[in-house]
Scaffold this motif. Structure first.
Motif, PDB file in Angstrom:
ATOM      1  N   PRO A  41     -15.520 -34.945 -17.421  1.00  0.00           N
ATOM      2  CA  PRO A  41     -16.380 -35.509 -16.371  1.00  0.00           C
ATOM      3  C   PRO A  41     -16.169 -34.801 -15.031  1.00  0.00           C
ATOM      4  O   PRO A  41     -17.136 -34.583 -14.286  1.00  0.00           O
ATOM      5  CB  PRO A  41     -15.936 -36.977 -16.306  1.00  0.00           C
ATOM      6  CG  PRO A  41     -15.437 -37.275 -17.689  1.00  0.00           C
ATOM      7  CD  PRO A  41     -14.790 -36.013 -18.155  1.00  0.00           C
ATOM      8  N   ALA A  42     -14.934 -34.432 -14.714  1.00  0.00           N
ATOM      9  CA  ALA A  42     -14.655 -33.743 -13.450  1.00  0.00           C
ATOM     10  C   ALA A  42     -15.328 -32.373 -13.418  1.00  0.00           C
ATOM     11  O   ALA A  42     -15.857 -31.950 -12.377  1.00  0.00           O
ATOM     12  CB  ALA A  42     -13.143 -33.594 -13.262  1.00  0.00           C
ATOM     13  N   LEU A  43     -15.322 -31.666 -14.533  1.00  0.00           N
ATOM     14  CA  LEU A  43     -15.974 -30.353 -14.597  1.00  0.00           C
ATOM     15  C   LEU A  43     -17.484 -30.497 -14.453  1.00  0.00           C
ATOM     16  O   LEU A  43     -18.143 -29.705 -13.763  1.00  0.00           O
ATOM     17  CB  LEU A  43     -15.630 -29.656 -15.909  1.00  0.00           C
ATOM     18  CG  LEU A  43     -16.111 -28.205 -16.036  1.00  0.00           C
ATOM     19  CD1 LEU A  43     -15.346 -27.312 -15.095  1.00  0.00           C
ATOM     20  CD2 LEU A  43     -15.989 -27.704 -17.456  1.00  0.00           C
ATOM     21  N   LEU A  44     -18.058 -31.521 -15.097  1.00  0.00           N
ATOM     22  CA  LEU A  44     -19.494 -31.767 -15.001  1.00  0.00           C
ATOM     23  C   LEU A  44     -19.901 -32.121 -13.573  1.00  0.00           C
ATOM     24  O   LEU A  44     -20.935 -31.666 -13.081  1.00  0.00           O
ATOM     25  CB  LEU A  44     -19.905 -32.880 -15.967  1.00  0.00           C
ATOM     26  CG  LEU A  44     -19.799 -32.552 -17.461  1.00  0.00           C
ATOM     27  CD1 LEU A  44     -19.979 -33.805 -18.303  1.00  0.00           C
ATOM     28  CD2 LEU A  44     -20.820 -31.497 -17.862  1.00  0.00           C
ATOM     29  N   TYR A  48     -22.431 -30.034 -11.130  1.00  0.00           N
ATOM     30  CA  TYR A  48     -23.579 -30.608 -10.419  1.00  0.00           C
ATOM     31  C   TYR A  48     -23.554 -30.208  -8.948  1.00  0.00           C
ATOM     32  O   TYR A  48     -24.569 -29.795  -8.383  1.00  0.00           O
ATOM     33  CB  TYR A  48     -23.562 -32.133 -10.555  1.00  0.00           C
ATOM     34  CG  TYR A  48     -24.468 -32.838  -9.573  1.00  0.00           C
ATOM     35  CD1 TYR A  48     -25.852 -32.823  -9.744  1.00  0.00           C
ATOM     36  CD2 TYR A  48     -23.943 -33.484  -8.452  1.00  0.00           C
ATOM     37  CE1 TYR A  48     -26.690 -33.446  -8.824  1.00  0.00           C
ATOM     38  CE2 TYR A  48     -24.773 -34.106  -7.538  1.00  0.00           C
ATOM     39  CZ  TYR A  48     -26.145 -34.088  -7.723  1.00  0.00           C
ATOM     40  OH  TYR A  48     -26.973 -34.692  -6.809  1.00  0.00           O
ATOM     41  N   LYS A  49     -22.401 -30.298  -8.322  1.00  0.00           N
ATOM     42  CA  LYS A  49     -22.286 -30.006  -6.896  1.00  0.00           C
ATOM     43  C   LYS A  49     -22.457 -28.516  -6.581  1.00  0.00           C
ATOM     44  O   LYS A  49     -22.719 -28.149  -5.442  1.00  0.00           O
ATOM     45  CB  LYS A  49     -20.941 -30.506  -6.370  1.00  0.00           C
ATOM     46  CG  LYS A  49     -20.841 -32.032  -6.350  1.00  0.00           C
ATOM     47  CD  LYS A  49     -19.482 -32.523  -5.873  1.00  0.00           C
ATOM     48  CE  LYS A  49     -19.421 -34.050  -5.840  1.00  0.00           C
ATOM     49  NZ  LYS A  49     -18.085 -34.548  -5.442  1.00  0.00           N
ATOM     50  N   THR A 110     -35.323 -25.264 -15.332  1.00  0.00           N
ATOM     51  CA  THR A 110     -34.517 -26.106 -16.212  1.00  0.00           C
ATOM     52  C   THR A 110     -34.264 -27.454 -15.556  1.00  0.00           C
ATOM     53  O   THR A 110     -34.112 -27.547 -14.346  1.00  0.00           O
ATOM     54  CB  THR A 110     -33.168 -25.415 -16.505  1.00  0.00           C
ATOM     55  OG1 THR A 110     -33.417 -24.083 -16.952  1.00  0.00           O
ATOM     56  CG2 THR A 110     -32.386 -26.149 -17.573  1.00  0.00           C
ATOM     57  N   ALA A 111     -34.219 -28.507 -16.362  1.00  0.00           N
ATOM     58  CA  ALA A 111     -33.928 -29.849 -15.852  1.00  0.00           C
ATOM     59  C   ALA A 111     -32.518 -29.890 -15.268  1.00  0.00           C
ATOM     60  O   ALA A 111     -31.620 -29.165 -15.730  1.00  0.00           O
ATOM     61  CB  ALA A 111     -34.065 -30.872 -16.977  1.00  0.00           C
ATOM     62  N   VAL A 112     -32.298 -30.740 -14.268  1.00  0.00           N
ATOM     63  CA  VAL A 112     -31.010 -30.792 -13.569  1.00  0.00           C
ATOM     64  C   VAL A 112     -29.872 -31.092 -14.534  1.00  0.00           C
ATOM     65  O   VAL A 112     -28.816 -30.443 -14.486  1.00  0.00           O
ATOM     66  CB  VAL A 112     -31.046 -31.858 -12.442  1.00  0.00           C
ATOM     67  CG1 VAL A 112     -29.683 -31.940 -11.754  1.00  0.00           C
ATOM     68  CG2 VAL A 112     -32.117 -31.533 -11.426  1.00  0.00           C
ATOM     69  N   VAL A 117     -24.857 -29.132 -17.566  1.00  0.00           N
ATOM     70  CA  VAL A 117     -24.164 -28.811 -18.820  1.00  0.00           C
ATOM     71  C   VAL A 117     -23.977 -27.303 -18.952  1.00  0.00           C
ATOM     72  O   VAL A 117     -22.896 -26.820 -19.331  1.00  0.00           O
ATOM     73  CB  VAL A 117     -24.946 -29.362 -20.030  1.00  0.00           C
ATOM     74  CG1 VAL A 117     -24.272 -28.951 -21.340  1.00  0.00           C
ATOM     75  CG2 VAL A 117     -25.045 -30.881 -19.948  1.00  0.00           C
ATOM     76  N   GLN A 118     -25.011 -26.541 -18.635  1.00  0.00           N
ATOM     77  CA  GLN A 118     -24.937 -25.088 -18.769  1.00  0.00           C
ATOM     78  C   GLN A 118     -23.900 -24.496 -17.818  1.00  0.00           C
ATOM     79  O   GLN A 118     -23.166 -23.575 -18.196  1.00  0.00           O
ATOM     80  CB  GLN A 118     -26.306 -24.464 -18.506  1.00  0.00           C
ATOM     81  CG  GLN A 118     -27.313 -24.715 -19.607  1.00  0.00           C
ATOM     82  CD  GLN A 118     -28.660 -24.100 -19.312  1.00  0.00           C
ATOM     83  OE1 GLN A 118     -28.761 -23.069 -18.653  1.00  0.00           O
ATOM     84  NE2 GLN A 118     -29.717 -24.722 -19.794  1.00  0.00           N
ATOM     85  N   GLN A 119     -23.821 -25.009 -16.593  1.00  0.00           N
ATOM     86  CA  GLN A 119     -22.833 -24.490 -15.650  1.00  0.00           C
ATOM     87  C   GLN A 119     -21.419 -24.763 -16.140  1.00  0.00           C
ATOM     88  O   GLN A 119     -20.531 -23.905 -16.037  1.00  0.00           O
ATOM     89  CB  GLN A 119     -23.031 -25.104 -14.266  1.00  0.00           C
ATOM     90  CG  GLN A 119     -22.100 -24.555 -13.204  1.00  0.00           C
ATOM     91  CD  GLN A 119     -22.234 -23.059 -13.018  1.00  0.00           C
ATOM     92  OE1 GLN A 119     -23.231 -22.583 -12.487  1.00  0.00           O
ATOM     93  NE2 GLN A 119     -21.245 -22.301 -13.460  1.00  0.00           N
TER      94      GLN A 119
END
Length: 449
Positions: A41-44, A48-49, A110-112, A117-119
């Motif tokens: 969750p921290a990586l996700l 996002y940021k 691409t959707a946010v 997930v890709q990042q």
């Protein structure tokens, strides 16, 4: 990519990826079979940021800001779906943007959620593949840039035994990547089937164009965060390893390679080496579903002795080649007449950019002059930030002058009874339009550092 040299963080994420990178570097043939737990969750949340907050909305019509509302719950839900293998990427939204020449070019949005997930996937995969990628690969890699690649070409031509250049162009590379081969290449290092399925679902998510769903049988998603890394992995196995081995076994003279994404420049001491590699490269690419663009791929005499050799044969000046927005030209110094490599802004790039600016200024000619000036300032400064290399002042000054003339013409078309004078505009130009100055060091200075 997160800093792999960091050994500790609050959530332990960086230390996990750093360890992954260390192991990948130490054991080059190791296949990793337990990678999904690195997507935390921290990586996700960090992924996002890191995204562009002003990017266009994807198929779900959701903005970066809207996705961030209730972020902890969203991230937790996304993490659970990924771990349970219930996450399914959404199709890429294709939009068509007009080009200065009147044609249109496709852009994938691409959707946010899929970008997040890709990042995260990119950071995990980079931890492994940065240990494998070769030194002459510069595109879309941490601590590397277009100017690093340009510098490498400059130094090879100026300081090494390079008399011939092969400017290689792969036709529609990102659209023709073979999915089966890509998955096979990934399996050289990744044994975790959950990660492989996640990647496969991403590249096969499809495209929505004018409300029609289209399957993606080949290629990587346009505009997707993960596409550049997957492209690098593909060319690492198809091109980099092969050409590195070829020059060691078959080249009679010196051979240098610089690759940025699918743009590749190869320098040779002897012409036969260039001809043999060109023929071998064409066969190599075809094996993996790729093709050389024969109209753009060329072998040309270039370097310190090209001008004198061609003069003896009465063949005229050496040809030029384009790489990463610059036209590379055999030239001489004014001071002593010795060879120097001149890099000038590509004429096509500059013409297209100026046309785009003219169209924008005409549409916004009735706006406040200071609003226009602020916009032009950012445009010219961005242009200079990239193209202000030593020796390119003439092209930069030409660009700046044309911007000023275009601005004056646009303002005079406001239909005013008393149109603005050049003298009055000059004061505004000094306020907004940056003067030309070199912003990049000479390549040998940058590389020595």
């Amino acid at each position: 990519m997160p800093n792999l040299t960091t050994t500790q963080s609050v959530d332990g994420r960086l230390s996990g990826l750093a360890h992954l990178h260390t192991v990948a570097k130490q054991e080059r043939s190791l296949r990793f079979n337990n990678l999904l737990h690195h997507i935390t969750p921290a990586l996700l949340e960090r992924a996002y940021k890191s995204l562009n907050r002003k990017s266009a909305k994807g198929i779900d019509n959701e903005s970066w800001m809207h996705f961030g509302e209730g972020l902890p719950e969203r991230i937790q839900s996304l993490h659970q779906r990924i771990q349970a293998q219930q996450y399914k990427p959404q199709p890429v939204l294709r939009i068509w943007l007009p080009k200065p020449d009147g044609e249109k070019r496709p852009i994938g949005v691409t959707a946010v959620e899929d970008k997040v997930v890709q990042q995260a996937l990119v950071w995990v995969l980079e931890s492994i593949y940065e240990a494998d990628f070769l030194g002459f690969s510069y595109g879309f890699r941490p601590q590397r840039s277009q100017h690093r690649a340009l510098d490498a070409v400059y130094v090879a031509i100026s300081q090494r035994k390079v008399s011939w250049i092969l400017d290689a162009d792969i036709s529609k590379f990102f659209d023709t990547i073979d999915h089966d081969w890509l998955m096979k290449f990934l399996q050289h290092r990744i044994a975790d089937q959950r990660i492989l399925r996640l990647i496969e679902r991403t590249i096969k998510a499809g495209v929505v164009d004018d409300e029609r769903y289209l399957k993606t049988a080949a290629g990587t998603p346009q505009g997707a965060v993960i596409s550049p890394l997957l492209a690098n992995i593909y060319l690492h196995y198809v091109l980099d390893l092969w050409v590195n081995q070829w020059r060691q076994k078959h080249a009679r003279g010196e051979c240098y390679i610089v690759r940025y994404a699918d743009d590749t420049v190869l320098g040779f001491q002897y012409r036969p080496d260039g001809e043999r590699l060109k023929n071998a490269l064409e066969q190599r690419l075809e094996k993996f579903g790729l093709k050389l663009n024969r109209n753009k791929t060329k072998l040309l005499e270039f370097g310190r002795f090209a001008a004198s050799n061609r003069k003896q044969r009465k063949q005229g000046k050496p040809e030029t080649f384009d790489f990463l927005g610059f036209t590379h030209i055999c030239s001489t110094r004014r001071s002593d007449g010795r060879f120097t490599l001149k890099r000038s802004t590509c004429a096509k790039k500059m013409t297209a950019k100026l046309k785009e600016i003219r169209q924008h200024l005409l549409k916004t000619r009735n706006r406040d002059i200071y609003q226009q000036g602020s916009w032009l300032k950012s445009v010219v400064q961005g242009h200079n930030n990239y193209y202000a290399v030593p020796g390119n002042q003439k092209a930069l000054n030409a660009f700046r002058s044309e911007i000023c003339r275009t601005w004056l013409r646009a303002l005079r078309r406001r239909g005013q009874r008393h149109p603005i004078s050049w003298k009055k505009l000059t004061k505004v130009i000094k306020l907004f339009i940056p003067s030309v100055r070199v912003l990049h060091p000479y390549p040998n200075m940058r590389l020595s550092v």
